[in-house]
Design an enzyme around this catalytic site. Structure first.
Site, short mmCIF file in Angstrom:
data_model
loop_
_atom_site.label_atom_id
_atom_site.label_comp_id
_atom_site.label_asym_id
_atom_site.label_seq_id
_atom_site.Cartn_x
_atom_site.Cartn_y
_atom_site.Cartn_z
N LYS A 208 10.98 -1.18 7.13
CA LYS A 208 8.91 -1.60 7.28
C LYS A 208 9.13 -2.05 6.38
O LYS A 208 8.91 -1.80 5.22
CB LYS A 208 8.12 -0.93 8.47
CG LYS A 208 8.39 0.67 7.46
CD LYS A 208 7.78 1.82 8.11
CE LYS A 208 7.41 3.02 7.00
NZ LYS A 208 7.03 4.53 8.26
N TYR B 105 -13.39 -7.09 -18.54
CA TYR B 105 -14.90 -7.03 -17.81
C TYR B 105 -16.05 -5.63 -18.19
O TYR B 105 -14.78 -4.78 -17.96
CB TYR B 105 -14.52 -7.20 -17.13
CG TYR B 105 -14.80 -8.20 -15.84
CD1 TYR B 105 -14.93 -9.29 -16.24
CD2 TYR B 105 -13.25 -8.53 -15.37
CE1 TYR B 105 -15.08 -10.50 -15.92
CE2 TYR B 105 -12.76 -10.02 -14.41
CZ TYR B 105 -13.59 -11.17 -15.10
OH TYR B 105 -13.84 -12.14 -14.44
C1 LIG Z 1 7.19 5.05 7.73
C2 LIG Z 1 8.17 6.06 8.48
C3 LIG Z 1 9.52 6.46 8.49
C4 LIG Z 1 10.73 6.51 7.50
O1 LIG Z 1 9.53 7.43 6.31
P1 LIG Z 1 10.15 7.88 4.62
O2 LIG Z 1 9.50 8.93 4.33
O3 LIG Z 1 9.64 6.46 3.77
O4 LIG Z 1 11.42 7.67 4.99
C5 LIG Z 1 10.12 7.58 9.80
N1 LIG Z 1 9.31 7.13 10.47
C6 LIG Z 1 8.58 7.44 10.90
C7 LIG Z 1 7.70 6.97 11.88
C8 LIG Z 1 7.66 6.39 9.66
O5 LIG Z 1 6.73 6.21 10.36
#
Ligand SMILES: *Cc1c(COP(=O)(O)O)cnc(C)c1O
Length: 393
Positions: free
Chosen positions: A46, A267
Site C-alpha cells: 500500500k 527563515y
Molecule cells: C498497513 C497494514 C499492514 C502492514 O503493517 P506493517 O506493520 O507495515 O507490516 C497489515 N495489516 C493491515 C490491516 C494494515 O493496514
C-alpha cells in the site's frame, strides 16, 4: 545499476536530489520475515509500497518468497493487476460504494468489516472475501457484538453462491510493544472470532492477524499468514528482526558560502553561527518530505562526517553547517550529502530522522515527495517489459 554506480551518478556536480531504492534489501527482508514465521507472507504494498515504488517492491517481494499482495484501496489492487501481477491480492479498506463488480472481474479479494459492506459485496457476485474482526483498535473491522451476525449472514450469502469466505483477519494495536497486554487481548479476541466463524460452518483457509512487528516478536500471532508491509522496506517497530533499510537519499551541495560568527541563518533566524564557518545548501526541503520539525536537530553526511542541519528547513532548501572544527574547507558545489541511508557509511538513517521529527520511520519514508529523482537498483533488475505504475496512472 549497482547502488555504488547510482550514488556515483548522483555525485556528479549539477545532479539532482536522488532517492535510491535497493530492491535487494526488500528481497532479503522478505526472506528474513519468511524465516521467522511458518505462515505465508503477504507483501503489503500500500501507499506506493511505503513510498518505495509499488512495482519494484512487489517484484522484489515475490523473489524473496512472498506469495501474494495486500493493499488498502481497490485502486491500488487494480494498479497491481494492470502492472501484470497475477498473484492473489487482498484489498481491505473500501467504502460501501466501491466498484466491487470490477474487483470480482479482476479477481481481487476484499475484506468485509461489517453488515453494510457485506450487503455491497453480495451485490457483486463471485467475490472471495475475508471477514474482518476489530481486535482492539476501534478502527477497522466488525465489533465483537456484530461478529456472530456478520458470520451468519456471510454464511448465508456463501450458501446462496454469492461469495466465498476465504479468510478471517484482525490487526493488533500495540505490536510495537510486545509486552503490552493489548496484544494478548487482541489475540484472544481473534481466536474467539475465528472459532465462532468455524463453529457456524465457515471454513476460511486464511487466518491472519500479524503485521511486521507481531510477526517478528510474537509467534502466537502468526496463524496461517503474516501481512508484511513496513518489514519489506526494513522497518520493524518491535526492533526484533534484523532488517535492512531500502532507501538512500542523497543531494549535492548546490551552493557553499563562508560566513562570520554571528550570522543569522534561514527563515526566522532560528540559528546564529557561533563561529566563522562554511555553510552548504541542499535543494531539498519539506516539500520533498524532510520534516520541518527536524530543523536544528537533524544531521547529514558530507565529506565522510556528520554535519548539522542549521536554521529552519524550508520548502525547497536545507542548510548544513560544514565547519569549522572538523574543517571541510574543501567543500564545494557538487559535493554529495547523504541525507539518510542504511547507515553503512555513518550516514543517518530514516529512523534517526524520525526521532528528530518526533514521528515514525513510516511517516518519513511515505512522505518523500514526487520531485525526488528515483533510481531503483539491485535484484531482481527492473523488467522493462513490465509496465510501470507511472505508465498506468
Ligand atoms: C498497513 C497494514 C499492514 C502492514 O503493517 P506493517 O506493520 O507495515 O507490516 C497489515 N495489516 C493491515 C490491516 C494494515 O493496514
Amino acid at each position: 545499476m549497482t547502488p555504488a554506480a547510482a550514488t556515483a551518478d548522483a555525485a556528479r556536480p549539477g545532479s539532482v536530489p536522488t532517492l535510491v531504492i535497493d530492491t535487494a534489501a526488500v528481497t532479503a527482508n522478505v526472506r528474513t520475515m519468511g524465516a521467522v514465521t511458518r505462515g505465508e507472507v503477504m507483501a503489503v504494498v500500500k501507499a506506493d509500497a511505503f513510498g518505495h515504488g509499488t512495482v519494484a517492491v512487489a517484484r522484489a517481494a515475490l523473489a524473496g518468497g512472498a506469495t501474494r499482495f495486500g493493499v488498502t484501496s481497490l485502486a491500488e489492487a487494480f494498479a497491481l493487476r494492470a502492472a501484470g501481477f497475477t498473484e492473489r491480492i487482498l484489498s481491505w479498506l473500501n467504502p460501501t460504494d466501491a466498484d466491487f463488480a470490477a474487483a470480482a472481474a479482476h479477481g481481487i479479494e476484499v475484506a468485509v468489516p461489517g453488515m453494510a459492506h457485506l450487503a455491497a459485496v453480495r451485490a457483486a457476485p463471485g467475490l472471495d472475501v475475508h471477514l474482518q474482526l476489530d481486535t482492539g483498535m476501534a478502527r477497522d473491522g466488525a465489533s465483537p457484538d456484530e461478529w456472530i451476525a456478520l458470520c451468519g449472514a456471510a454464511l448465508a450469502a456463501q450458501t446462496a453462491g454469492e461469495l466465498s469466505v476465504v479468510g478471517v483477519m484482525g490487526h493488533l494495536p500495540c505490536a510495537d510493544r510486545p509486552a503490552d497486554p493489548a496484544n494478548a487481548a487482541g489475540r484472544a479476541r481473534f481466536d474467539w472470532g475465528l472459532q465462532a466463524a468455524q463453529e457456524l460452518g465457515l471454513t476460511p483457509g486464511d487466518h491472519h492477524l500479524a503485521a511486521t512487528a507481531a510477526t517478528a516478536s510474537d509467534p502466537l500471532s502468526h496463524h496461517t499468514m503474516s501481512r508484511i508491509g513496513a518489514g519489506l522496506v526494513g522497518i520493524d517497530e518491535s526492533h526484533t528482526a534484523p532488517l535492512r533499510p531500502a532507501l538512500t537519499l542523497t543531494a549535492p551541495l548546490v551552493q557553499v558560502r563562508d560566513v562570520t560568527a554571528g550570522t543569522s541563518v534561514g527563515y526566522g533566524h532560528s540559528w546564529r553561527t557561533p563561529y566563522d564557518t562554511r555553510l552548504g545548501l541542499l535543494a531539498v526541503g519539506y516539500a520533498d518530505g524532510l520534516p520541518r520539525l527536524a530543523s536544528n536537530r537533524a544531521e547529514v553526511l558530507v565529506g565522510g562526517r556528520r554535519r548539522p542541519v542549521v536554521g529552519r528547513i524550508s520548502m525547497d532548501m536545507t542548510i548544513v553547517d560544514l565547519g569549522p572544527d572538523d574543517g571541510y574547507e574543501g567543500a564545494r558545489e557538487g559535493d554529495l550529502a547523504t541525507i539518510f541511508g542504511p547507515g553503512d557509511a555513518g550516514e543517518p538513517t530514516a529512523a534517526e530522522w524520525a526521532g528528530w521529527a518526533e514521528t515514525l520511520e513510516h511517516e518519513i519514508v511515505t512522505g518523500l515527495g514526487p520531485r525526488l529523482h528515483r533510481v531503483t537498483v539491485g535484484d531482481p533488475p527492473v523488467d522493462s517489459n513490465r509496465p510501470t505504475l507511472t505508465r498506468i496512472r
